[in-house]
Design a protein around this motif. Sequence first.
Motif, PDB file in Angstrom:
ATOM      1  N   ALA A 167      42.271  43.998  39.862  1.00 39.13           N
ATOM      2  CA  ALA A 167      43.259  44.986  40.303  1.00 39.13           C
ATOM      3  C   ALA A 167      44.548  44.318  40.771  1.00 39.13           C
ATOM      4  N   SER A 168      44.421  43.158  41.371  1.00 36.23           N
ATOM      5  CA  SER A 168      45.602  42.460  41.892  1.00 36.23           C
ATOM      6  C   SER A 168      46.573  42.049  40.792  1.00 36.23           C
ATOM      7  N   PHE A 169      46.072  41.942  39.557  1.00 39.64           N
ATOM      8  CA  PHE A 169      46.922  41.545  38.431  1.00 39.64           C
ATOM      9  C   PHE A 169      47.401  42.739  37.608  1.00 39.64           C
ATOM     10  N   ALA A 170      47.143  43.963  38.101  1.00 42.78           N
ATOM     11  CA  ALA A 170      47.491  45.165  37.335  1.00 42.78           C
ATOM     12  C   ALA A 170      48.997  45.253  37.083  1.00 42.78           C
ATOM     13  N   THR A 171      49.344  45.588  35.836  1.00 42.47           N
ATOM     14  CA  THR A 171      50.751  45.760  35.474  1.00 42.47           C
ATOM     15  C   THR A 171      51.061  47.203  35.065  1.00 42.47           C
ATOM     16  N   ASN A 172      50.022  48.043  35.035  1.00 47.21           N
ATOM     17  CA  ASN A 172      50.234  49.456  34.712  1.00 47.21           C
ATOM     18  C   ASN A 172      49.149  50.285  35.378  1.00 47.21           C
TER      19      ASN A 172
ATOM     20  N   PHE B 220      40.071  46.024  60.948  1.00 51.54           N
ATOM     21  CA  PHE B 220      40.677  45.229  59.888  1.00 51.54           C
ATOM     22  C   PHE B 220      42.113  45.618  59.572  1.00 51.54           C
ATOM     23  N   THR B 221      42.515  46.809  59.988  1.00 51.43           N
ATOM     24  CA  THR B 221      43.829  47.309  59.599  1.00 51.43           C
ATOM     25  C   THR B 221      44.956  46.436  60.133  1.00 51.43           C
ATOM     26  N   VAL B 222      44.792  45.927  61.338  1.00 51.02           N
ATOM     27  CA  VAL B 222      45.835  45.076  61.927  1.00 51.02           C
ATOM     28  C   VAL B 222      46.031  43.819  61.089  1.00 51.02           C
ATOM     29  N   ILE B 223      44.912  43.204  60.680  1.00 48.12           N
ATOM     30  CA  ILE B 223      44.998  42.004  59.848  1.00 48.12           C
ATOM     31  C   ILE B 223      45.554  42.363  58.470  1.00 48.12           C
ATOM     32  N   GLY B 224      45.082  43.496  57.923  1.00 46.96           N
ATOM     33  CA  GLY B 224      45.542  43.905  56.606  1.00 46.96           C
ATOM     34  C   GLY B 224      47.032  44.155  56.552  1.00 46.96           C
TER      35      GLY B 224
ATOM     36  N   GLN C  88      52.456  41.230  50.673  1.00 51.03           N
ATOM     37  CA  GLN C  88      51.783  40.417  49.655  1.00 51.03           C
ATOM     38  C   GLN C  88      50.474  41.106  49.265  1.00 51.03           C
ATOM     39  N   TYR C  89      50.593  42.373  48.867  1.00 54.38           N
ATOM     40  CA  TYR C  89      49.403  43.194  48.642  1.00 54.38           C
ATOM     41  C   TYR C  89      48.538  42.688  47.496  1.00 54.38           C
ATOM     42  N   ARG C  90      49.129  42.040  46.509  1.00 47.16           N
ATOM     43  CA  ARG C  90      48.302  41.491  45.422  1.00 47.16           C
ATOM     44  C   ARG C  90      47.383  40.388  45.957  1.00 47.16           C
ATOM     45  N   LEU C  91      47.918  39.534  46.800  1.00 43.55           N
ATOM     46  CA  LEU C  91      47.100  38.509  47.449  1.00 43.55           C
ATOM     47  C   LEU C  91      46.063  39.153  48.354  1.00 43.55           C
TER      48      LEU C  91
ATOM     49  N   GLY D 253      38.741  41.059  48.926  1.00 41.11           N
ATOM     50  CA  GLY D 253      37.612  41.127  48.006  1.00 41.11           C
ATOM     51  C   GLY D 253      36.653  39.965  48.219  1.00 41.11           C
ATOM     52  N   ILE D 254      37.216  38.769  48.394  1.00 40.85           N
ATOM     53  CA  ILE D 254      36.391  37.589  48.674  1.00 40.85           C
ATOM     54  C   ILE D 254      35.675  37.742  50.011  1.00 40.85           C
ATOM     55  N   PHE D 255      36.374  38.289  50.998  1.00 39.39           N
ATOM     56  CA  PHE D 255      35.757  38.487  52.319  1.00 39.39           C
ATOM     57  C   PHE D 255      34.544  39.398  52.228  1.00 39.39           C
ATOM     58  N   THR D 256      34.624  40.444  51.393  1.00 41.08           N
ATOM     59  CA  THR D 256      33.495  41.360  51.218  1.00 41.08           C
ATOM     60  C   THR D 256      32.262  40.609  50.740  1.00 41.08           C
ATOM     61  N   LEU D 257      32.434  39.750  49.740  1.00 38.19           N
ATOM     62  CA  LEU D 257      31.298  38.991  49.212  1.00 38.19           C
ATOM     63  C   LEU D 257      30.731  38.049  50.267  1.00 38.19           C
ATOM     64  N   ILE D 258      31.596  37.332  50.964  1.00 40.93           N
ATOM     65  CA  ILE D 258      31.127  36.373  51.974  1.00 40.93           C
ATOM     66  C   ILE D 258      30.412  37.097  53.114  1.00 40.93           C
ATOM     67  N   GLY D 259      30.994  38.191  53.597  1.00 43.84           N
ATOM     68  CA  GLY D 259      30.395  38.928  54.708  1.00 43.84           C
ATOM     69  C   GLY D 259      29.045  39.519  54.363  1.00 43.84           C
ATOM     70  N   THR D 260      28.944  40.132  53.172  1.00 45.60           N
ATOM     71  CA  THR D 260      27.657  40.723  52.776  1.00 45.60           C
ATOM     72  C   THR D 260      26.619  39.641  52.518  1.00 45.60           C
ATOM     73  N   LEU D 261      27.046  38.501  51.992  1.00 43.43           N
ATOM     74  CA  LEU D 261      26.111  37.387  51.786  1.00 43.43           C
ATOM     75  C   LEU D 261      25.541  36.916  53.118  1.00 43.43           C
TER      76      LEU D 261
END
Length: 411
Positions: A100-105, A158-162, A168-171, A177-185
Amino acid sequence: MKKTVIPLKRLIPGLIIGPASWLGPYIVMNSLFLPALIQHLNAANKVNLVALFSTCGMIVAAISNMIAGALSDRTKSRFGKRAPWILGGATVFMLSMILASFATNIPYLLIAWMIGQSALNFIVAPMVAWLDLAPKDGRGTASSAYGGLGMALGNNGFTVIGALFLSQYRLGFILFGIFTLIGTLIAVLIVHEPSSTEDVKHQEKKGSTFSFKEITQIFPKWAIGRDYYLALIGKLFQGVGNFAITGYILYIMTDFLHRGSNTQSSIQLINTIMLIFGILMGFVAGPISDKFKILKFPVAFSTIFLALGAITLFLLRNNVGIIVYAFSAGIGMGVWNSLDNLLNLEVIPDPNRVAFFLGVYNLGNTVTQAIAPVIAALVISWFGFSAIFIVSFIFSLVGGISMLCIKSVKR
């Protein structure tokens, strides 16, 4: 067959970290990064596009939630029933957010977002079923950890950090997304589910296999599932009562209470008080429920606090009304979030389909967030802003009465 139980010292940290890890990033991306990217791609139609993404997301969530719950209930794995789906969902969610971060349309973004919505529910439905692994005398504490603490942190923490990544919303898509994987793991490793191979073998011996009859009878008839349906009805009415106000809180402050320059500070005050009391109830509601063996009454009566807050704001229309509303709604939602999943767990009509029925029940959050603004908008257009508080009052009370009608849970 002996029921699988996981000690609270493992289960509670997992039930706090787990929901916070998927809900927090989702809230940030849904409320900040997605609208920002949509605006960048098609500013002229951004309002309609956000509505489109929301509607499509709700439909995908409803379908994937039920499928994920049903599949995890039947999973045969040495890692347990839930862990493989939770980690699989987290991995796909992370990858879809990176895409999604690379979406152009807009079509590209919509596809990536819908894949992410589906994957997210493969985390949600199995994870809430962890509550069924709690010891009998610690279920209230476990439920508080999940709904009162984990969900509260996800919703508000999380909203304050977000916001720091809004430019830099693409970043932001990638990092959260990476945080979701790490946290659930981390949550999965802490909970460390036992193997489910023996559970499945036991079910197979009892003839618990998929059949056409079962597929056509996904939901039991009223006589069998009465209490479950009452709990679901209660959640839907309570949710509409809550979101009817929170969904229009900005316009309530500007157009009804005429707060003017104090609008932002008033909203911040309400959110702060609700967060504090939500977390506080997360710490105390579950243990009190376990100690005094009460569940139905605190869940049902929590709606009275919501109703009281709504009617107070309607009557007073000043700073006192705002503060009373925040306190009442904070206590009410804190108790509700801490214990309502546990009450639903107690009335599930089929103990072999825990994740499925809990998943359907938790759709009440998604559905009511979509329905409440529509009902509120109609009421406002017909009767004005004053009527929204009456709607909230009535819906909240009906939700509580529905819970009180449950028979299998005595108190």
